[in-house]
Design a protein around this motif. Structure first.
Motif, PDB file in Angstrom:
ATOM      1  N   THR A   1      21.261  -8.025  18.109  1.00  0.00           N
ATOM      2  CA  THR A   1      19.901  -8.735  17.231  1.00  0.00           C
ATOM      3  C   THR A   1      19.110  -9.347  17.064  1.00  0.00           C
ATOM      4  O   THR A   1      18.446  -9.790  16.153  1.00  0.00           O
ATOM      5  CB  THR A   1      21.994  -8.928  16.012  1.00  0.00           C
TER       6      THR A   1
ATOM      7  N   VAL B   1      15.734 -16.967  14.866  1.00  0.00           N
ATOM      8  CA  VAL B   1      16.970 -16.519  14.203  1.00  0.00           C
ATOM      9  C   VAL B   1      16.284 -16.968  12.129  1.00  0.00           C
ATOM     10  O   VAL B   1      16.990 -16.588  11.053  1.00  0.00           O
ATOM     11  CB  VAL B   1      17.957 -17.694  13.755  1.00  0.00           C
TER      12      VAL B   1
ATOM     13  N   GLY C   1      21.686 -15.455  18.108  1.00  0.00           N
ATOM     14  CA  GLY C   1      23.004 -15.828  18.397  1.00  0.00           C
ATOM     15  C   GLY C   1      22.279 -17.288  18.969  1.00  0.00           C
ATOM     16  O   GLY C   1      23.217 -18.152  19.220  1.00  0.00           O
TER      17      GLY C   1
ATOM     18  N   GLY D   1      19.284 -14.722   5.238  1.00  0.00           N
ATOM     19  CA  GLY D   1      20.592 -12.980   6.064  1.00  0.00           C
ATOM     20  C   GLY D   1      21.324 -12.878   4.847  1.00  0.00           C
ATOM     21  O   GLY D   1      21.005 -10.927   5.483  1.00  0.00           O
TER      22      GLY D   1
ATOM     23  N   LEU E   1      24.987 -10.448  21.611  1.00  0.00           N
ATOM     24  CA  LEU E   1      24.686 -10.871  20.433  1.00  0.00           C
ATOM     25  C   LEU E   1      22.832 -11.142  19.922  1.00  0.00           C
ATOM     26  O   LEU E   1      22.706 -10.207  19.457  1.00  0.00           O
ATOM     27  CB  LEU E   1      25.158 -12.046  20.018  1.00  0.00           C
ATOM     28  N   CYS E   2      22.339 -11.433  21.444  1.00  0.00           N
ATOM     29  CA  CYS E   2      21.076 -11.061  20.782  1.00  0.00           C
ATOM     30  C   CYS E   2      19.957 -10.476  21.822  1.00  0.00           C
ATOM     31  O   CYS E   2      19.308 -10.127  20.684  1.00  0.00           O
ATOM     32  CB  CYS E   2      20.313 -12.279  22.013  1.00  0.00           C
TER      33      CYS E   2
ATOM     34  N   LEU F   1      25.394 -11.636  10.660  1.00  0.00           N
ATOM     35  CA  LEU F   1      25.149 -12.782  11.492  1.00  0.00           C
ATOM     36  C   LEU F   1      24.488 -14.120  11.678  1.00  0.00           C
ATOM     37  O   LEU F   1      24.953 -15.077  11.505  1.00  0.00           O
ATOM     38  CB  LEU F   1      24.755 -12.297  13.014  1.00  0.00           C
ATOM     39  N   CYS F   2      23.350 -13.836  10.298  1.00  0.00           N
ATOM     40  CA  CYS F   2      21.945 -14.803  10.563  1.00  0.00           C
ATOM     41  C   CYS F   2      22.976 -15.961   9.154  1.00  0.00           C
ATOM     42  O   CYS F   2      23.198 -17.077   9.221  1.00  0.00           O
ATOM     43  CB  CYS F   2      21.274 -14.710  10.030  1.00  0.00           C
TER      44      CYS F   2
ATOM     45  N   ILE G   1      24.011  -5.810  10.129  1.00  0.00           N
ATOM     46  CA  ILE G   1      24.588  -6.829  11.067  1.00  0.00           C
ATOM     47  C   ILE G   1      24.143  -8.199  11.650  1.00  0.00           C
ATOM     48  O   ILE G   1      24.220  -9.053  11.423  1.00  0.00           O
ATOM     49  CB  ILE G   1      24.397  -6.657  12.623  1.00  0.00           C
ATOM     50  N   ILE G   2      22.255  -7.975  11.206  1.00  0.00           N
ATOM     51  CA  ILE G   2      21.682  -8.675  11.834  1.00  0.00           C
ATOM     52  C   ILE G   2      22.029 -10.401  10.418  1.00  0.00           C
ATOM     53  O   ILE G   2      22.164 -11.157  10.762  1.00  0.00           O
ATOM     54  CB  ILE G   2      20.021  -8.816  11.233  1.00  0.00           C
TER      55      ILE G   2
ATOM     56  N   GLY H   1      26.059 -16.649   8.095  1.00  0.00           N
ATOM     57  CA  GLY H   1      27.069 -16.699   9.518  1.00  0.00           C
ATOM     58  C   GLY H   1      27.035 -18.182  10.141  1.00  0.00           C
ATOM     59  O   GLY H   1      27.706 -19.107  10.341  1.00  0.00           O
ATOM     60  N   LEU H   2      25.616 -17.360  10.674  1.00  0.00           N
ATOM     61  CA  LEU H   2      24.933 -19.169  11.773  1.00  0.00           C
ATOM     62  C   LEU H   2      24.551 -20.119  10.800  1.00  0.00           C
ATOM     63  O   LEU H   2      24.518 -21.523  10.910  1.00  0.00           O
ATOM     64  CB  LEU H   2      23.893 -18.284  12.504  1.00  0.00           C
TER      65      LEU H   2
END
Length: 247
Positions: A19, A153, A22, A109, A15-16, A232-233, A228-229, A235-236
């Protein structure tokens, strides 16, 4: 480190590598699955990204994805901002700081996913100057110093949102992280928080994951990578928010 956790770390590395973000899920994984103390989990997670970050910088430069003009002001800003951020860490309630960081990551994000409008190149002109990049780095470093979170992030979705290529943003974030990681590693080692055996195997897993992720990213269209970035951000960010509010 158990085999299951090692495989999980490889997945996080993928993932890292794809993107740039992660790694923030690793400390809770070590705490819950390995029974690791909080400070040690955060310490080895941050330090483990030193070798993958250097590996990513070398790879990005080789493929023409690295821009020194964007990366250096960001890195200097991150270093400058990280000093007062780290100093304030002991005086500000960590729970609410992490919640603030989570909200900023969610906002960044969402902004990264939003389609860009052509406006003559003037809307985000400030952020494409050295002063703007320094400000991004300084704010990112400040928040990273106060919360212990890695800078990528926050800086990657921010740079993507203001019009930088996802790959240029990832490369710049890797350089910025090196300074943050170096100072944090020295501090954590002096405080006795480092678990060197776990750090070694975590680094191995992340380097392997980074290698796979950076091969995947070669075949992803820019718009897909932005989505995707961004997703994912978001979600994180929610992960951090709910973990702190419910923890």
């Amino acid at each position: 480190m158990s085999l299951g956790v090692f495989i999980f770390c490889i997945v996080v590395g993928v993932l890292c590598g794809t993107t740039g973000v992660g790694g923030i899920v690793l400390p809770p994984a070590f705490m819950y699955w390995e029974g690791m103390e909080t400070h040690s989990a955060m310490a080895i997670t941050l330090s483990s990204f030193m070798v993958p970050s250097l590996f990513a910088i070398a790879t990005f430069r080789k493929r023409g994805w690295f821009d020194w003009k964007a990366s250096l002001p960001l890195a200097v800003g991150g270093f400058v901002g990280g000093i007062p951020g780290g100093s304030l860490n002991a005086y500000v309630p960590g729970k609410w700081l992490v919640c603030l960081l989570a909200c900023i990551i969610i906002f960044a994000g969402v902004a990264a996913v939003r389609p860009q409008k052509e406006e003559g190149g003037t809307r985000y002109a400030f952020w494409h100057r050295r002063r703007g990049l320094f400000c991004i780095g300084a704010f990112t470093g400040f928040m990273a110093g106060m919360t212990g979170a890695g800078g990528a992030v926050l800086s990657i979705p921010w740079m993507v949102a203001v019009g930088y290529s996802p790959l240029i943003s990832m490369g710049a974030a890797m350089l910025m992280q090196v300074g943050i990681i170096l100072t944090a590693t020295v501090g954590n080692a002096m405080a006795g928080h480092m678990l060197w055996g776990a750090l070694f195997w975590l680094t191995v897993a992340l380097v392997l994951g980074f290698w796979i992720g950076m091969r995947i990213v070669m075949y992803l269209p820019v718009r897909t990578l932005r989505i995707i970035i961004g997703v994912l951000c978001v979600g994180l960010g929610f992960f951090l928010l709910f973990r702190n509010l419910l923890g």
